[in-house]
Write an enzyme that holds these catalytic residues in place. Sequence first.
Site, PDB file in Angstrom:
ATOM      1  N   ASN A  68       4.502  11.002  -1.671  1.00  0.00           N
ATOM      2  CA  ASN A  68       4.117  10.653  -3.031  1.00  0.00           C
ATOM      3  C   ASN A  68       4.337   9.182  -3.329  1.00  0.00           C
ATOM      4  O   ASN A  68       3.957   8.702  -4.383  1.00  0.00           O
ATOM      5  CB  ASN A  68       4.873  11.521  -4.046  1.00  0.00           C
ATOM      6  CG  ASN A  68       6.373  11.472  -3.845  1.00  0.00           C
ATOM      7  OD1 ASN A  68       6.856  11.494  -2.715  1.00  0.00           O
ATOM      8  ND2 ASN A  68       7.122  11.390  -4.912  1.00  0.00           N
ATOM      9  N   SER A  81       1.332  22.326  -6.195  1.00  0.00           N
ATOM     10  CA  SER A  81       1.518  22.097  -7.633  1.00  0.00           C
ATOM     11  C   SER A  81       0.165  21.813  -8.270  1.00  0.00           C
ATOM     12  O   SER A  81      -0.568  20.940  -7.807  1.00  0.00           O
ATOM     13  CB  SER A  81       2.445  20.897  -7.830  1.00  0.00           C
ATOM     14  OG  SER A  81       2.503  20.568  -9.203  1.00  0.00           O
ATOM     15  N   THR A 106       6.848  37.399 -16.483  1.00  0.00           N
ATOM     16  CA  THR A 106       5.433  37.546 -16.824  1.00  0.00           C
ATOM     17  C   THR A 106       4.654  36.336 -16.322  1.00  0.00           C
ATOM     18  O   THR A 106       5.091  35.202 -16.510  1.00  0.00           O
ATOM     19  CB  THR A 106       5.272  37.682 -18.351  1.00  0.00           C
ATOM     20  OG1 THR A 106       6.050  38.804 -18.768  1.00  0.00           O
ATOM     21  CG2 THR A 106       3.819  37.883 -18.741  1.00  0.00           C
ATOM     22  N   CYS A 137      10.106  10.730 -10.496  1.00  0.00           N
ATOM     23  CA  CYS A 137      11.404  11.387 -10.585  1.00  0.00           C
ATOM     24  C   CYS A 137      12.534  10.438 -10.273  1.00  0.00           C
ATOM     25  O   CYS A 137      13.684  10.727 -10.533  1.00  0.00           O
ATOM     26  CB  CYS A 137      11.444  12.556  -9.618  1.00  0.00           C
ATOM     27  SG  CYS A 137       9.903  13.434  -9.657  1.00  0.00           S
TER      28      CYS A 137
HETATM   29  C1  PLP Z   1       5.158  16.265  -7.962  1.00  0.00           C
HETATM   30  C2  PLP Z   1       5.800  16.674  -6.695  1.00  0.00           C
HETATM   31  C3  PLP Z   1       6.721  17.737  -6.663  1.00  0.00           C
HETATM   32  C4  PLP Z   1       7.126  18.479  -7.909  1.00  0.00           C
HETATM   33  O1  PLP Z   1       6.097  19.293  -8.371  1.00  0.00           O
HETATM   34  P1  PLP Z   1       6.216  20.012  -9.789  1.00  0.00           P
HETATM   35  O2  PLP Z   1       5.051  20.941  -9.819  1.00  0.00           O
HETATM   36  O3  PLP Z   1       6.126  18.928 -10.805  1.00  0.00           O
HETATM   37  O4  PLP Z   1       7.514  20.745  -9.815  1.00  0.00           O
HETATM   38  C5  PLP Z   1       7.276  18.080  -5.451  1.00  0.00           C
HETATM   39  N1  PLP Z   1       6.952  17.425  -4.324  1.00  0.00           N
HETATM   40  C6  PLP Z   1       6.077  16.407  -4.310  1.00  0.00           C
HETATM   41  C7  PLP Z   1       5.738  15.731  -3.025  1.00  0.00           C
HETATM   42  C8  PLP Z   1       5.468  15.991  -5.495  1.00  0.00           C
HETATM   43  O5  PLP Z   1       4.620  14.975  -5.474  1.00  0.00           O
END
Ligand code: PLP
Length: 386
Positions: free
Chosen positions: A150, A198, A239, A324
């Site tokens: 990322n 995600s 749910t 993050c």
């Molecule tokens: C965004 C991301 C996550 C977290 O995903 P969420 O759906 O926001 O919990 C985990 N790993 C990578 C590589 C990401 O880019």
Amino acid sequence: MIYLDNHATTPCDPRVVESMLPYFSTAFGNPASTIHKFGRDADNAIEKARKTVSLLIGAQPREIVFTSGATESNNIAIQGLVHGSKNNRKKIVTTAIEHKAILNQCKALSKQGYDIVFLPVNRYGEVEFEAAEKIIDEKTLLVTVQTASNEIGTIQDISNLASIAQREGAFFHTDAAQAIGKIVLNVNDLGVDLLSISAHKFYGPKGVGALFIRGGPYSMPIEALTYGGEQESNLRSGTLNVPGIIGLGKACELCSYELMKDYKHVSQLRDYLEGELKESLHVSINGAFENRLPNNSSITINGVDAEALIVNMPSLALSTGSACTSGALEPSHVLQAIGMSRDLANNTFRIGLGRFNTQKEIEQAADIIIRTATELLRLESKRHKT
Ligand SMILES: *Cc1c(COP(=O)(O)O)cnc(C)c1O
């Protein structure tokens, strides 16, 4: 404002939003209440979404478990295996360039007596195979390596790593949050046992995702982390987020038609932007040359503080590193792991392009970055002279 932070999140595609709307109002049923039509309609829609998600990655519908996102998928995969597997393997192998959703779990597991071993990566962020062959052994329970970064966009050779793990009898998990919908992925070609998805990273809604489990939840020793109404093969009670899951399915469907078009679009914009910056500034591009996400550009401009640069470009939405970890004063753990000096890491920012960026936006962005960086360099050299 020009949005250039598509690694942090993407805007929801209007077609995704539209597909979700009925499931907030007329089709609001609980998919577990299949005794009446409201519940059955919701259940049918969920199973259709499960099929669409599975098709995008070459899986079977029963191998897909819906979750709240990649963080939860990563937690179910890793901690579920740790608690569920009955053998006495205590070693978990990963890399130092994973997302915090992996690294912080490893930190917690190391306090519980697990042996966490990091595979070394080279300056492009690629895992080194020779080391992997030595490190992954008969004591290894699980290997977890991201599909793509990322921050620097490097795509790993997952199939080779997964086959080393398989040879040693270890499970292999990959966090594919950045790769899904951006590059072609097939769980059988990759040979992975577990894969995290995600929705909000590829034009779906936030708070929903999926975990691929080879053979389905009952064929792997994964223990549920929460208990409740036994939804999702009793692995993920609660749910179901019906509108979210429908949105995830729609996002997958769109990618199955448009992935190559998106790929071409964002890689052309990315190459244009990098070319413009290289012409006017002293820049270097981080990550792998060949195996890099088409929408990623991690850029270092010598002598230009990236925070100052970003603050001085209020019309551009971009970041220094991952969402993050930004806000932290420490330079990015990924840039440190690929051997970048603290100074150069502080000169580095990340651009994440997306489906909705236009050529005109990128021309403007290149112009703004060049002007602002040039001005910061001028101020800096003036400061040195006086
Ligand atoms: C965004 C991301 C996550 C977290 O995903 P969420 O759906 O926001 O919990 C985990 N790993 C990578 C590589 C990401 O880019």
